[in-house]
Design a protein around this motif. Structure first.
Motif, PDB file in Angstrom:
ATOM      1  N   GLY A   1       0.799  -1.219   0.000  1.00 43.78           N
ATOM      2  CA  GLY A   1       0.000   0.000   0.000  1.00 43.78           C
ATOM      3  C   GLY A   1       0.826   1.260   0.000  1.00 43.78           C
ATOM      4  O   GLY A   1       0.310   2.346  -0.307  1.00 43.78           O
TER       5      GLY A   1
ATOM      6  N   ASP B   1       1.057  -2.751  -4.335  1.00 44.96           N
ATOM      7  CA  ASP B   1      -0.244  -3.253  -3.902  1.00 44.96           C
ATOM      8  C   ASP B   1      -0.087  -4.375  -2.891  1.00 44.96           C
ATOM      9  O   ASP B   1      -0.832  -4.461  -1.921  1.00 44.96           O
ATOM     10  CB  ASP B   1      -1.040  -3.764  -5.118  1.00 44.96           C
ATOM     11  CG  ASP B   1      -1.480  -2.638  -6.037  1.00 44.96           C
ATOM     12  OD1 ASP B   1      -1.564  -1.489  -5.563  1.00 44.96           O
ATOM     13  OD2 ASP B   1      -1.715  -2.909  -7.231  1.00 44.96           O
TER      14      ASP B   1
ATOM     15  N   HIS C   1      -2.490  -4.558   0.484  1.00 48.02           N
ATOM     16  CA  HIS C   1      -2.978  -3.306   1.084  1.00 48.02           C
ATOM     17  C   HIS C   1      -4.476  -3.342   1.355  1.00 48.02           C
ATOM     18  O   HIS C   1      -4.974  -2.611   2.215  1.00 48.02           O
ATOM     19  CB  HIS C   1      -2.645  -2.108   0.179  1.00 48.02           C
ATOM     20  CG  HIS C   1      -3.517  -2.015  -1.042  1.00 48.02           C
ATOM     21  ND1 HIS C   1      -4.663  -1.255  -1.076  1.00 48.02           N
ATOM     22  CD2 HIS C   1      -3.404  -2.592  -2.262  1.00 48.02           C
ATOM     23  CE1 HIS C   1      -5.224  -1.359  -2.271  1.00 48.02           C
ATOM     24  NE2 HIS C   1      -4.472  -2.159  -3.009  1.00 48.02           N
TER      25      HIS C   1
END
Length: 596
Positions: free
Chosen positions: A220, A224, A245
């Motif tokens: 995040g 990802d 995330h």
């Protein structure tokens, strides 16, 4: 500053090896004393009884002395000398322990200037190494007379040399961390992420917890999702974890972890090892994961991953690849800046792995040293003795807790439990001195425990032993069907007595000061008549102290554990008492005497 010409051999390939000199430079040693190494030199001087003890680190043409005891002026003040005065250089060049009864008989050393200027005759030194095995210096002792060093003296020197090496490695690792922070200052966002990452990795020495925290931070912020794998030196997979995330992907991340445990990820690690640098790929049929771990690639694709960045987890000193951090995005390629940040993440993860391993090794050495100072309990008719020592769960240090028991010529039995203040190797060494003073002063004497503790107090001050200690000293003697117990207490938790009917007595008495603090001419002896079948319990405060509660509550908790346990095996009682400790922030020493 002392200067002299360097004799032949000082510029040897080992001494001037660039990798070794880089490690020495990272230590940042000057001409000043280092308190940590001075303490270790002092411990060596006291335990081995050598007039000179040194911690040395050798540069290209100088020998630094961050720790020393016994060197004459001006060398002791300058804290460095030319290699013409260095006996330790032969340890560095050979890379192994060197023991010489008389350096004047050794062709390598007989012309060394330390013979003339330092009075060196006998020498023993062990190598101090960095994480790559490069010898940076020595832990050494010298005598001004011919001396045959004993095996136990050399064994102790080797053990303490491991502690010195661990300290050097940790300092190098800290300097590498500082270098990494300096390089990261140019990117504000990167600095914030890496700063948080450093704090998370430094918050625990549990490498699995540290790498799990790394994944949660990076997912995040940099990608990802994040997948981490760590290999043992043997090549076996040590750790696997995955983080996304989006909390909705938590189950799939767990599935990826389970698949990875069954997959052969060595080819993925080898692919990064070839260059030691991050690899950026778009996930396609010919992509990196498809070639080396096709099942993982399918799962990654189902999680929405189209671009991959694999960064090596590198050892801070050796630069060897320990594992990989795999970052993945859905639809967004990774940038050059993100690749640089990923490389830094892998570097810091490697630092955390190395520190964790150093911590484990240092803790093992410390525990071995502590255990070596604890006695074998004697076999005594009518008394069943059981002792336990447990180090604190947090930290790698040893402490000053101890227990002891020894039989007297008159048939009585001496019991002692004590706690020297401090939680480091110096406290452990001081504990050994205090315990030996107790034994040496009490053995063969019929004095009551109060006068014996008073004499111990005077000995500590007269011999300048840097100790502030609590202790209980007891003498146990058979008297008909019962036992007579006399004891003295210097600021220590009260003894407990488990009676044959299962009830428990707490032997509270008026408190008396710790040993080694305020002079006290007399110490009180307390006496009890104890029936056979009782169990006397002596312990240190680690068993009862809890920052959130009074010590009385901890003692009451022990009484609850003991109550009704007269028929239980003594070993079971020991285990129950240890398990009842609320937190292991302190060492624990425990001694049980069951009176048969």
């Amino acid at each position: 500053m002392l200067r002299e010409d360097v004799t032949e051999g000082a510029g040897s390939g080992v001494i001037t090896d660039p990798a070794r000199l880089r490690a020495v430079a990272r230590l940042g040693l000057g001409s000043g004393a280092d308190p940590a190494f001075d303490r270790i030199a002092g411990i060596v001087e006291r335990l081995i009884d050598a007039p000179v003890a040194l911690v040395t680190v050798l540069g290209a043409d100088r020998q630094h002395l961050p720790g020393q005891v016994g060197l004459p002026a001006p060398f002791g003040e300058a804290r460095e000398m030319g290699l013409a005065h260095s006996l330790s250089r032969h340890v560095v060049e050979a890379g192994e322990v060197l023991v010489v009864p008389d350096v004047r008989d050794d062709p390598r050393m007989r012309d060394n200037l330390s013979i003339r200027d330092l009075g060196a005759v006998a020498f023993a030194g062990v190598p101090l190494t960095d994480s790559d095995g490069l010898v940076l210096g020595t832990l050494a002792v010298m005598d001004r007379e011919r001396r045959r060093w004993t095996e136990s003296e050399i064994a102790l020197l080797i053990e303490l040399g491991e502690v010195c090496s661990s300290e050097l490695r940790l300092r190098i690792a800290r300097e590498i961390a500082d270098e990494a922070r300096r390089h990261a200052e140019s990117a504000h966002d990167q600095l914030i992420l890496l700063g948080e990452l450093t704090e998370a990795l430094a918050a625990t020495m549990d490498i699995d917890a540290a790498l799990n925290a790394l994944g949660q931070l990076v997912a995040g912020r940099l990608a990802d999702w994040c997948f981490i794998t760590l290999a043992e030196p043997s090549g076996a997979i040590r750790h696997m974890s995955a983080a996304h995330h989006d909390p909705a992907y938590a189950e799939k991340a767990q599935q990826l972890t389970e698949l990875a445990r069954k997959a052969d990820l060595k080819p993925l690690i080898v692919a990064v090892q070839r260059t030691g640098r991050p690899i950026r790929r778009e996930i396609t049929g010919a992509g990196l994961l498809h070639r080396h771990a096709p099942t993982l690639a399918e799962t990654a694709a189902s999680m929405g991953c189209s671009h991959l960045l694999v960064a090596p987890i590198t050892a801070p000193v050796t630069k060897g690849v320990l594992g990989v951090v795999v970052l993945a995005n859905n639809g967004t390629p990774f940038t050059d800046a993100e690749e640089h940040t990923a490389a830094e993440v892998g570097r810091r993860a490697g630092m955390a792995v190395d520190n964790s391993r150093l911590y484990g090794h240092q803790r093992h050495v410390a525990e071995v040293l502590q255990q070596s100072m604890l006695p074998d309990l004697p076999k005594v008719d009518g008394v069943d003795l059981h002792g336990r020592y447990l180090p604190a769960e947090a930290g790698a240090e040893v402490g000053g807790d101890w227990y002891d028991a020894f039989a007297q010529p008159d048939g009585s039995l001496m019991l002692a439990v004590g706690d020297v203040s401090g939680h480091d190797i110096e406290a452990a060494a001081t504990m050994g001195q205090v315990r030996n003073l107790v034994r040496g002063d009490a053995y063969g004497r019929t004095d009551a425990p109060g006068p014996l503790l008073g004499q111990l107090d005077r000995a500590l001050r007269g011999l300048n032993v840097p100790a502030a200690a609590t202790a209980v000293l007891a003498r146990l003697r058979r008297d008909g069907d019962d036992y007579l117990v006399s004891f003295a207490n210097a600021g220590h938790p009260p003894p407990l007595l488990l009676l044959p009917d299962g009830e428990v007595e707490i032997w509270w008495e008026s408190p008396e000061p710790l040993l080694g603090l305020l002079p006290r001419e007399q110490r009180t002896t307390h006496r009890r008549r104890v029936p056979a079948g009782s169990t006397l319990v002596l312990y240190t405060d680690g068993l009862v102290e809890d920052p959130a509660h009074l010590i009385d509550e901890g003692i009451a908790r022990l009484c609850t554990v003991l109550r009704g346990g007269a028929g239980r095996p003594a070993e079971d009682l020991c285990t129950s008492l240890i398990n009842a400790a609320p937190r292991r922030n302190d060492d624990i020493a425990l001694l049980l005497a069951r009176l048969l």
